[in-house]
Design an enzyme around this catalytic site. Sequence first.
Site, PDB file in Angstrom:
ATOM      1  N   LYS A 210       0.818  -1.345   0.042  1.00 54.33           N
ATOM      2  CA  LYS A 210      -0.086   0.100  -0.018  1.00 54.33           C
ATOM      3  C   LYS A 210       0.676   1.271  -0.040  1.00 54.33           C
ATOM      4  O   LYS A 210       2.047   1.338   0.300  1.00 54.33           O
ATOM      5  CB  LYS A 210      -1.091  -0.073   1.167  1.00 54.33           C
ATOM      6  CG  LYS A 210      -2.193  -0.903   0.776  1.00 54.33           C
ATOM      7  CD  LYS A 210      -3.307  -0.803   1.718  1.00 54.33           C
ATOM      8  CE  LYS A 210      -4.350  -1.921   1.305  1.00 54.33           C
ATOM      9  NZ  LYS A 210      -5.410  -2.255   2.377  1.00 54.33           N
ATOM     10  N   ARG A 244      -3.722 -10.376   4.714  1.00 55.59           N
ATOM     11  CA  ARG A 244      -4.036 -10.470   3.096  1.00 55.59           C
ATOM     12  C   ARG A 244      -2.949  -9.695   2.464  1.00 55.59           C
ATOM     13  O   ARG A 244      -2.647  -8.377   2.723  1.00 55.59           O
ATOM     14  CB  ARG A 244      -5.378  -9.443   3.344  1.00 55.59           C
ATOM     15  CG  ARG A 244      -6.177  -9.362   1.711  1.00 55.59           C
ATOM     16  CD  ARG A 244      -7.129  -8.446   1.658  1.00 55.59           C
ATOM     17  NE  ARG A 244      -7.672  -8.271   0.452  1.00 55.59           N
ATOM     18  CZ  ARG A 244      -7.142  -7.662  -0.724  1.00 55.59           C
ATOM     19  NH1 ARG A 244      -6.242  -7.050  -0.471  1.00 55.59           N
ATOM     20  NH2 ARG A 244      -7.660  -7.863  -1.801  1.00 55.59           N
TER      21      ARG A 244
END
Length: 265
Positions: A210, A244
Amino acid sequence: MDRFRVMGVVNVTPDSFSDGGEFLDPAAAIAHGRRLAADGAGILDIGGESTRPGAAPVDAEEEVRRVLPVIEALADTGTQISVDTTKTEVAGRALDAGASIVNDVSAFRFAPELAGLVADAGADCCLMHMLGEPRTMQEDPRYDDVVADVKAFLDERMRFATAAGVREDRIWLDPGIGFGKTLQHNLELLRRLDEIVALGRPVVVGTSRKSFLGKLTGKPEKERLPGTIATNVIALERGARIFRVHDVAEVTEALTVAAATLSRA
Ligand code: HH2
């Protein structure tokens, strides 16, 4: 539940932030899912709509067309299948095709009736915090206390789900790293993740590749694995249970060592 489980990301999209277009072709997505299962993923999270800021919305028909053949083909891998969707129709078709987890980044806000579907199916669900909606979530996000606000939101969403008939032991919670958060908000949520764990349900974290990692290291998406590993190891230590990630083999290896180090057994 095991000490940790790794959820491998399969994005059947043209526009996901780190791997858009790589697995839009069903055969490529299926091969990728099989590879992630072989690499140690206990869960495959299959999605047909990007949630990156400003992503174009996808209608249910197109989303079903993307994810269904992939779910059908991967249902025999022995790996639990999760569908990453906010839509009732997509979730329903996915559950019929072999998925057993609904990963809803809106936590049943976009489609409240999805909670009833999850309840009737006896499926697991992941309820994630996001500030508003993907189109606008990164426009000057503000909180009184980010951890307290996210915790209160997840607590309320859990009550909503159980009122709709979802068994509490079917619910996983996720602070939604990167979903309407500044760099400092993301770091504080990870640092104080034990406060979210205190809600008493398994906590899922999604830091993989991210942009907050890029803000700290200056690296592009595909070169954020070291930051992904660092944040997942910290999250494990703070009590998260489901991770995840895109890079399943490397993160599984890191978490195996971290979990053994933390273990008192
Ligand atoms: N992050 C993304 C998508 N779904 N679900 C949960 N529960 N937690 C997350 O942190 C999370 C999620 C974003 O990552 P990705 O799927 O790679 O990107 P995109 O939304 O652009 O497809």
